[in-house]
Write an enzyme that holds these catalytic residues in place. Structure first.
Site, PDB file in Angstrom:
ATOM      1  N   ASP A   1      39.408  57.727  37.200  1.00 46.22           N
ATOM      2  CA  ASP A   1      38.981  56.385  37.621  1.00 46.22           C
ATOM      3  C   ASP A   1      40.183  55.565  38.089  1.00 46.22           C
ATOM      4  O   ASP A   1      40.352  54.401  37.706  1.00 46.22           O
ATOM      5  CB  ASP A   1      38.245  55.660  36.496  1.00 46.22           C
ATOM      6  CG  ASP A   1      37.405  54.501  37.028  1.00 46.22           C
ATOM      7  OD1 ASP A   1      37.313  54.351  38.263  1.00 46.22           O
ATOM      8  OD2 ASP A   1      36.866  53.737  36.215  1.00 46.22           O
TER       9      ASP A   1
ATOM     10  N   SER B   1      37.464  44.884  36.828  1.00 49.15           N
ATOM     11  CA  SER B   1      37.839  46.283  36.990  1.00 49.15           C
ATOM     12  C   SER B   1      39.048  46.439  37.901  1.00 49.15           C
ATOM     13  O   SER B   1      39.091  45.880  38.998  1.00 49.15           O
ATOM     14  CB  SER B   1      36.672  47.084  37.581  1.00 49.15           C
ATOM     15  OG  SER B   1      35.731  47.381  36.603  1.00 49.15           O
TER      16      SER B   1
ATOM     17  N   HIS C   1      36.238  53.281  40.832  1.00 55.30           N
ATOM     18  CA  HIS C   1      34.870  52.805  41.047  1.00 55.30           C
ATOM     19  C   HIS C   1      34.823  51.480  41.810  1.00 55.30           C
ATOM     20  O   HIS C   1      33.767  51.063  42.259  1.00 55.30           O
ATOM     21  CB  HIS C   1      34.108  52.704  39.717  1.00 55.30           C
ATOM     22  CG  HIS C   1      34.568  51.613  38.801  1.00 55.30           C
ATOM     23  ND1 HIS C   1      35.444  51.817  37.765  1.00 55.30           N
ATOM     24  CD2 HIS C   1      34.247  50.303  38.752  1.00 55.30           C
ATOM     25  CE1 HIS C   1      35.641  50.695  37.114  1.00 55.30           C
ATOM     26  NE2 HIS C   1      34.925  49.751  37.694  1.00 55.30           N
TER      27      HIS C   1
END
Length: 444
Positions: A193, A281, A159
């Site tokens: 992911d 992230s 992402h």
């Protein structure tokens, strides 16, 4: 409870307005993430193993005790009345070296040089429809880490770079030492992911003294050996603040996807109370040896101390698939599975005479909360249906390994396809051995 992927975004406008945008969430939805505006500082617990010269105390006179209390009164140290050795306890000894002043700093120094900040841009957008003036697409910032210093391979969350992948734009990758490189997104798997980025640079040549040296890289650890309460450090660029670190512990080693609202999750997460915020992230979660044990991925919305990371062992399997096939081949089972907790087992046993009431005596430990994997639904003509499995069966073994929950079951199957698998199920009061072949999931 809503969980959001951690990715910071901002739109480049004339006024340079900054806004935070959400990242990938299972199911394809995107949510706006708010930046953390407050910070909590917790006292750091220090465990003192001994004092003085280390000599063991046995019998001490009352006068010696009184003098000791007076001598240490200015330090507010309480001297116990009973200084005899404490009784033996049955708990296992604590393993590993004691936590020193620079233990955490040294772990950061080992992994920190290979942690990167990733900036990506989405496709340009039009302000007033198809023929209106176009403005640059939204920029997003995340983290990552170099796993191969020779090839310049970076691992991050999907992402973080998926918008740039769709637009065909490269990403900008900067290291802690200030060097920046253009990055080409080699592969992305949104289900896991996970994304792999390769830095555009002249490859190093060991025979050429003028050739660039390999980039720093991390050492990958073993997430299956993590223990609840173990110290970990989250590294990355929260809120675009590069080279940041936050300390925490492992809150849970296997937090299943359904427990945190992720539908169809095929793997468990590492739960930690280390601060993971927008921009973290894709960054590494490292142990005190400086080895990467997870990939910081998301946190609980509007909550502190509840964050999640992808186990690095799961990431290793995905990377291997991406390198070998260019995509991840996952087996298709054609069934719905549930972890059989003891409370659920007791309830089912009260409602059904045929439910195995003695399952924990042979297949699980006496005090275990998880007893196996309950087959909830079976798709007609699916791989599991062809093996003879039926709704209500309890899977307790795959191959030669006992299985207590769905995470273990799926982890044992892994990403292997075109392979025969033998399982043991409990049906009523009988244990049955079933076999089936794993086929790749070709559904779109």
């Amino acid at each position: 409870m809503m969980f959001r992927r951690l990715q910071q975004s901002w739109r480049a406008t004339a006024a340079c307005a900054v806004a935070a945008a959400g990242g990938y969430v299972a199911g394809g939805s995107r949510n706006v993430l708010d930046s953390e505006s407050s910070r909590r500082v917790r006292p750091f617990p220090v465990s003192v193993e001994g004092t003085g010269s280390g000599a063991a105390f046995s019998a001490v006179s009352d006068e010696a005790l009184r003098r000791a209390e007076l001598r240490h009164a200015d330090r507010s140290i309480h001297v116990p009345q009973m200084l005899s050795p404490p009784p033996a306890v049955s708990s296992p000894p604590v393993s590993g070296a004691p936590l020193g002043r620079y233990t955490i700093a040294e772990a950061i120094d080992r992994a920190g040089p290979a942690v990167v900040n990733i900036t990506s841009a989405a496709a340009d957008e039009s302000l007033f429809g198809l023929f209106g003036p176009r403005v640059p697409g939204a920029l997003s910032s995340g983290s990552g880490f170099i796993i191969d210093g020779v090839k310049g391979t970076v691992l991050t969350n999907a992402h973080v770079v998926v918008s740039a992948k769709r637009s065909g734009n490269p990403v900008s990758v900067s290291l802690r030492d200030g060097r920046s490189f253009e990055g080409i997104i080699r592969s992305v798997d949104t289900t896991a992911d996970i994304a792999v980025v390769e830095l555009v640079r002249e490859p190093p040549d060991v025979q050429d003294p003028n050739s660039p040296v390999p980039l720093p890289s991390v050492e990958l650890g073993d997430s299956t050996k993590l223990r609840m309460g173990e110290w970990v450090v989250a590294l990355g660029s929260p809120l675009t603040l590069k080279n940041s670190a936050s300390l925490g512990i492992i809150s849970a080693t296997e937090r299943e996807g359904y427990e945190i609202g992720l539908v169809g999750g095929a793997h468990a997460f590492i739960q930690t109370d280390a601060a993971i915020n927008v921009g973290n992230s894709g960054g590494p979660l490292v142990d005190l040896d400086g080895k990467v044990v997870g990939i910081s991925t998301m946190k609980a919305a509007d909550s502190d101390g509840i964050s999640f990371a992808l186990p690095i062992n799961y990431a290793k399997e995905v990377i291997q698939q991406l390198e070998q096939y260019g995509s991840v081949r996952r087996p298709y089972l054609g069934c719905k599975l549930l972890t059989l907790h003891r409370v659920l087992a007791d309830e089912l046993a009260r409602k059904s005479f045929n439910f195995p009431r003695e399952i924990d005596k042979e297949w699980a430990s006496k005090n275990a909360d998880e007893l196996g994997v309950l087959v909830h639904e079976v798709e007609p003509n699916g791989p599991m249906a062809k093996s003879g499995i039926m709704p209500g069966d309890i899977v307790v073994q795959v191959g030669k390994k006992k299985i207590m929950n769905t995470s273990q079951f799926l982890a044992e199957l892994g990403h292997k396809v075109e392979m025969d698998v033998a399982i043991v199920v409990i049906r009523g009061k009988d244990a049955r051995r079933l076999e089936f072949t794993l086929h790749p999931d070709i559904r779109k």
